[in-house]
Design a protein around this motif. Structure first.
Motif, PDB file in Angstrom:
ATOM      1  N   ARG A  28      42.486  50.668   2.568  1.00 22.13           N
ATOM      2  CA  ARG A  28      41.505  51.184   3.525  1.00 22.13           C
ATOM      3  C   ARG A  28      40.443  50.135   3.865  1.00 22.13           C
ATOM      4  O   ARG A  28      40.051  49.991   5.035  1.00 22.13           O
ATOM      5  CB  ARG A  28      40.850  52.454   2.973  1.00 22.13           C
ATOM      6  CG  ARG A  28      41.846  53.587   2.777  1.00 22.13           C
ATOM      7  CD  ARG A  28      41.188  54.918   2.494  1.00 22.13           C
ATOM      8  NE  ARG A  28      42.180  55.948   2.197  1.00 22.13           N
ATOM      9  CZ  ARG A  28      41.931  57.251   2.195  1.00 22.13           C
ATOM     10  NH1 ARG A  28      40.706  57.689   2.469  1.00 22.13           N
ATOM     11  NH2 ARG A  28      42.885  58.116   1.916  1.00 22.13           N
ATOM     12  N   GLU A  54      41.370  53.996  16.250  1.00 21.35           N
ATOM     13  CA  GLU A  54      42.662  54.581  15.898  1.00 21.35           C
ATOM     14  C   GLU A  54      43.177  54.027  14.572  1.00 21.35           C
ATOM     15  O   GLU A  54      43.762  54.756  13.762  1.00 21.35           O
ATOM     16  CB  GLU A  54      43.674  54.312  17.014  1.00 21.35           C
ATOM     17  CG  GLU A  54      43.382  55.081  18.299  1.00 21.35           C
ATOM     18  CD  GLU A  54      44.284  54.654  19.459  1.00 21.35           C
ATOM     19  OE1 GLU A  54      45.060  53.688  19.280  1.00 21.35           O
ATOM     20  OE2 GLU A  54      44.212  55.286  20.532  1.00 21.35           O
ATOM     21  N   ALA A  58      43.739  56.226  11.118  1.00 24.93           N
ATOM     22  CA  ALA A  58      45.005  56.251  10.387  1.00 24.93           C
ATOM     23  C   ALA A  58      44.778  55.909   8.917  1.00 24.93           C
ATOM     24  O   ALA A  58      45.386  56.514   8.014  1.00 24.93           O
ATOM     25  CB  ALA A  58      45.985  55.268  11.022  1.00 24.93           C
ATOM     26  N   ALA A  59      43.884  54.955   8.655  1.00 30.13           N
ATOM     27  CA  ALA A  59      43.589  54.590   7.262  1.00 30.13           C
ATOM     28  C   ALA A  59      42.918  55.744   6.526  1.00 30.13           C
ATOM     29  O   ALA A  59      43.254  56.044   5.376  1.00 30.13           O
ATOM     30  CB  ALA A  59      42.701  53.344   7.238  1.00 30.13           C
ATOM     31  N   ALA A  61      43.273  58.804   7.094  1.00 30.96           N
ATOM     32  CA  ALA A  61      44.270  59.857   6.879  1.00 30.96           C
ATOM     33  C   ALA A  61      45.243  59.495   5.759  1.00 30.96           C
ATOM     34  O   ALA A  61      46.134  60.292   5.429  1.00 30.96           O
ATOM     35  CB  ALA A  61      45.032  60.119   8.164  1.00 30.96           C
ATOM     36  N   THR A  63      47.396  56.881   5.756  1.00 34.31           N
ATOM     37  CA  THR A  63      48.658  56.329   6.252  1.00 34.31           C
ATOM     38  C   THR A  63      49.100  55.101   5.481  1.00 34.31           C
ATOM     39  O   THR A  63      50.295  54.886   5.265  1.00 34.31           O
ATOM     40  CB  THR A  63      48.519  55.983   7.753  1.00 34.31           C
ATOM     41  OG1 THR A  63      48.128  57.162   8.463  1.00 34.31           O
ATOM     42  CG2 THR A  63      49.814  55.427   8.314  1.00 34.31           C
ATOM     43  N   PHE A  64      48.128  54.293   5.028  1.00 26.83           N
ATOM     44  CA  PHE A  64      48.477  53.009   4.414  1.00 26.83           C
ATOM     45  C   PHE A  64      48.235  52.980   2.901  1.00 26.83           C
ATOM     46  O   PHE A  64      48.412  51.937   2.267  1.00 26.83           O
ATOM     47  CB  PHE A  64      47.661  51.885   5.069  1.00 26.83           C
ATOM     48  CG  PHE A  64      47.731  51.875   6.559  1.00 26.83           C
ATOM     49  CD1 PHE A  64      48.905  51.549   7.216  1.00 26.83           C
ATOM     50  CD2 PHE A  64      46.609  52.216   7.326  1.00 26.83           C
ATOM     51  CE1 PHE A  64      48.979  51.542   8.598  1.00 26.83           C
ATOM     52  CE2 PHE A  64      46.675  52.212   8.707  1.00 26.83           C
ATOM     53  CZ  PHE A  64      47.859  51.873   9.350  1.00 26.83           C
ATOM     54  N   ASP A  65      47.834  54.104   2.314  1.00 22.42           N
ATOM     55  CA  ASP A  65      47.430  54.098   0.911  1.00 22.42           C
ATOM     56  C   ASP A  65      48.529  53.631  -0.035  1.00 22.42           C
ATOM     57  O   ASP A  65      48.248  53.007  -1.070  1.00 22.42           O
ATOM     58  CB  ASP A  65      46.971  55.497   0.484  1.00 22.42           C
ATOM     59  CG  ASP A  65      45.599  55.843   1.054  1.00 22.42           C
ATOM     60  OD1 ASP A  65      44.975  54.952   1.672  1.00 22.42           O
ATOM     61  OD2 ASP A  65      45.159  56.997   0.900  1.00 22.42           O
ATOM     62  N   ARG A  80      52.284  48.185  13.665  1.00 25.43           N
ATOM     63  CA  ARG A  80      51.543  49.278  14.293  1.00 25.43           C
ATOM     64  C   ARG A  80      50.730  48.775  15.484  1.00 25.43           C
ATOM     65  O   ARG A  80      50.591  49.469  16.495  1.00 25.43           O
ATOM     66  CB  ARG A  80      50.624  49.933  13.260  1.00 25.43           C
ATOM     67  CG  ARG A  80      49.906  51.171  13.811  1.00 25.43           C
ATOM     68  CD  ARG A  80      48.990  51.773  12.782  1.00 25.43           C
ATOM     69  NE  ARG A  80      48.412  53.018  13.269  1.00 25.43           N
ATOM     70  CZ  ARG A  80      48.921  54.224  13.059  1.00 25.43           C
ATOM     71  NH1 ARG A  80      50.030  54.361  12.345  1.00 25.43           N
ATOM     72  NH2 ARG A  80      48.336  55.316  13.542  1.00 25.43           N
TER      73      ARG A  80
END
Length: 425
Positions: A28, A54, A58-59, A61, A63-65, A80
Motif C-alpha cells: 500500500r 484509482e 485499488a490499494a 481495497a 488489491t495488491f496486499d 494495471r
C-alpha cells in the motif's frame, strides 16, 4: 579439503538484503509513492489525479496486499497502468544493491557502437529498391555533425541514395530518440515543410520534433514504404506516423504498439521506479496522435510478408513513373510468378547440355548449371520463358524448331545483353 560456508553465507546475506528491501515498504505504501509520482509528473494534470486516485483506491481495497515480493508488485502495477498510457512502466531495484544504470538511460557508447547505432541491415533489393532495417533510433545532439549515430545513419542513407525506391523497416524497433525521428523524416521531406509532431506538456510547455539540422539532400520524390508491427513503438511509431500523415510514405504491415507519449523514469521510493509520460504529441496534419490506437497501416500484411509486399508496391510505383524500367518490370514479373500457383512443366523438353551450360530436372523444376557455380532455379513465367530465381534481372528463353523441339537457350539480361547457346543432345 575443509568445508567452506562462505558461499551459503553470501547467499543468505543476499536473501536477507532482498527481504529487508521488501520489508521497507508495504504494497500500500509503495502504491502511494507511485501514485504520487504520477500525480506530480504526468502531462495531463486532471488525468494524473484520476489515475492516482484509482490506483490508491485499488490499494485501499487490498488489491495488491498479497504481492509481498516487490518484483511481483512492480509487474502487476505496470500491467494495471499500461492501458491508461502505453508508456507506463514500473520496476523495482533492490535499494541495498549498488545503484544500477536506469533502464531508460541511453546505453553506454560502447554498447551503442556495438549495436551499430540501431542499423541492422542496409541492402539493395532486386529492382534497385533500398532497404534499411532499424532496430533502434539512436540519439545524437544537433549541431554535432560528427556524432557517431548521425554519421552512421548518413552513411546508410548515402549507400542507398541511388536506389529507385526505399523501404524503412521498423518492425523490430521499440523506439529511440526524437532527434533521429526528425532527422530521418527530413531525409524524405521537402526542406522546411511543416509535418513534425509538437509535444505538449504541463503549463503550456511545448517542443517540436522538427530537426534543428535538416538532412542535406532530402529525397522528396523516391517512392517510400515503412514496415511496422506490434513491436514498433514510441519514437519508431512517431517516424511512421509523421511520414504517413504527411502523405510521404505508405505504411505496410501491422498496427503498432500505440505508445505516443514520451517521458522519463521517476524514483517513487523504496526501490520502485515508474516511467511517467510528461508530454503528448500533436501532429500538424491529423491534429491527433497514435496513443492507445497505434499507427494503422495503409496496407495490412503479415509480419513475415511485409518486406515482399512493400517491394512489390515499390516496383509498381517505379513502373508507373518509368514504364521503360526493364529491371523493375522483370523483378515484379518474377515476384508475381512466385506468388502464383506452381506451374506444371514438361521438364524433359528442356533437360540437356547447351554448350558450357547444363539444364537438369529436380523436384519437378529446372536447374541451370555452369561449371562449378551454384545451380540456379529457373522460375517459369510463360511458354518457354523462365526467370532466374536468385537474380530476377536475368532470364532464360528456350528456342524451338518448327516441330516444337528445343534447339537452343538464350540467356537474357535486363540491360539488353543476350547470349545464345545451342543444344548438344
Amino acid at each position: 579439503m575443509p568445508f567452506s560456508v562462505s558461499a551459503p553465507r553470501a547467499a543468505l546475506a543476499a536473501l536477507l538484503a532482498l527481504l529487508a528491501g521488501a520489508a521497507a515498504a508495504t504494497p500500500r505504501s509503495a502504491v502511494d509513492g507511485i501514485a504520487q509520482a504520477i500525480e506530480d509528473r504526468y502531462y495531463d494534470e486532471a488525468r494524473a489525479g484520476q489515475i492516482a486516485a484509482e490506483l490508491r483506491a485499488a490499494a485501499t481495497a487490498g488489491t495488491f496486499d498479497a504481492l509481498t515480493d516487490p518484483r511481483d508488485l512492480a509487474t502487476a502495477l505496470a500491467e494495471r497502468l499500461r492501458p491508461s498510457d502505453a508508456h507506463f512502466n514500473v520496476r523495482w531495484v533492490d535499494p541495498a544493491a549498488d545503484a544500477p544504470r536506469p533502464a531508460r538511460e541511453a546505453p553506454p557508447p560502447e554498447r551503442e557502437r556495438r549495436g551499430n547505432y540501431g542499423i541492422q541491415r542496409v541492402e539493395v533489393l532486386p529492382g534497385n529498391i533500398g532497404y534499411l532495417d532499424l532496430r533502434l533510433l539512436a540519439g545524437f545532439e544537433f549541431g554535432e555533425p560528427d556524432a557517431p549515430a548521425r554519421r552512421a545513419i548518413e552513411a546508410a542513407l548515402d549507400l542507398l541514395s541511388r536506389t529507385d525506391g526505399m523501404i524503412l523497416d521498423l518492425r523490430q524497433s521499440p523506439g529511440g530518440s526524437p532527434a533521429m525521428v526528425g532527422y530521418l523524416a527530413s531525409a524524405f521531406t521537402a526542406r522546411g515543410k511543416d509535418v513534425f509532431n509538437t509535444f505538449h506538456g504541463r503549463n503550456g510547455r511545448t517542443m517540436s520534433e522538427a530537426p534543428l539540422d535538416w538532412y542535406p539532400s532530402p529525397r522528396v520524390e523516391v517512392p517510400l514504404f515503412v514496415l511496422t508491427s506490434g513491436r514498433t513503438g514510441s519514437a519508431a511509431e512517431a517516424l511512421a506516423y509523421t511520414l504517413q500523415q504527411s502523405g510521404r510514405a505508405r505504411v505496410v504491415g501491422q498496427t503498432t504498439g500505440g505508445a505516443a507519449n514520451p517521458g522519463d523514469e521517476v524514483d517513487a521510493g523504496d526501490g520502485f521506479r515508474v516511467f511517467v509520460s510528461v508530454a503528448t504529441p500533436v501532429n500538424p496534419i491529423s491534429r491527433d496522435n497514435w496513443e492507445g490506437r497505434g499507427v494503422v497501416p495503409d496496407i495490412a500484411a503479415p509480419v513475415d510478408g511485409a518486406t515482399g509486399k512493400a517491394q512489390r508496391l515499390a516496383l509498381a510505383a517505379i513502373l508507373a513513373r518509368r514504364p521503360d524500367a526493364t529491371d523493375a518490370r522483370w523483378v515484379l514479373d518474377a515476384l508475381q510468378a512466385a506468388d502464383a500457383p506452381p506451374k506444371s512443366i514438361d521438364t524433359g523438353r528442356f533437360v540437356g547440355h547447351y554448350g558450357e551450360l547444363r539444364v537438369r530436372a529436380e523436384a519437378g523444376g529446372l536447374l541451370l548449371e555452369r561449371g562449378r557455380r551454384p545451380p540456379q532455379l529457373l522460375l517459369p513465367l510463360e511458354g518457354d520463358l523462365f526467370s532466374v530465381a536468385d537474380d530476377p534481372t536475368r532470364r532464360v528463353a528456350f528456342q524451338h524448331d518448327a516441330a516444337g523441339a528445343i534447339v537452343a537457350l538464350e540467356t537474357l539480361s535486363s540491360d539488353g545483353a543476350t547470349t545464345r547457346h545451342r543444344r548438344e543432345n
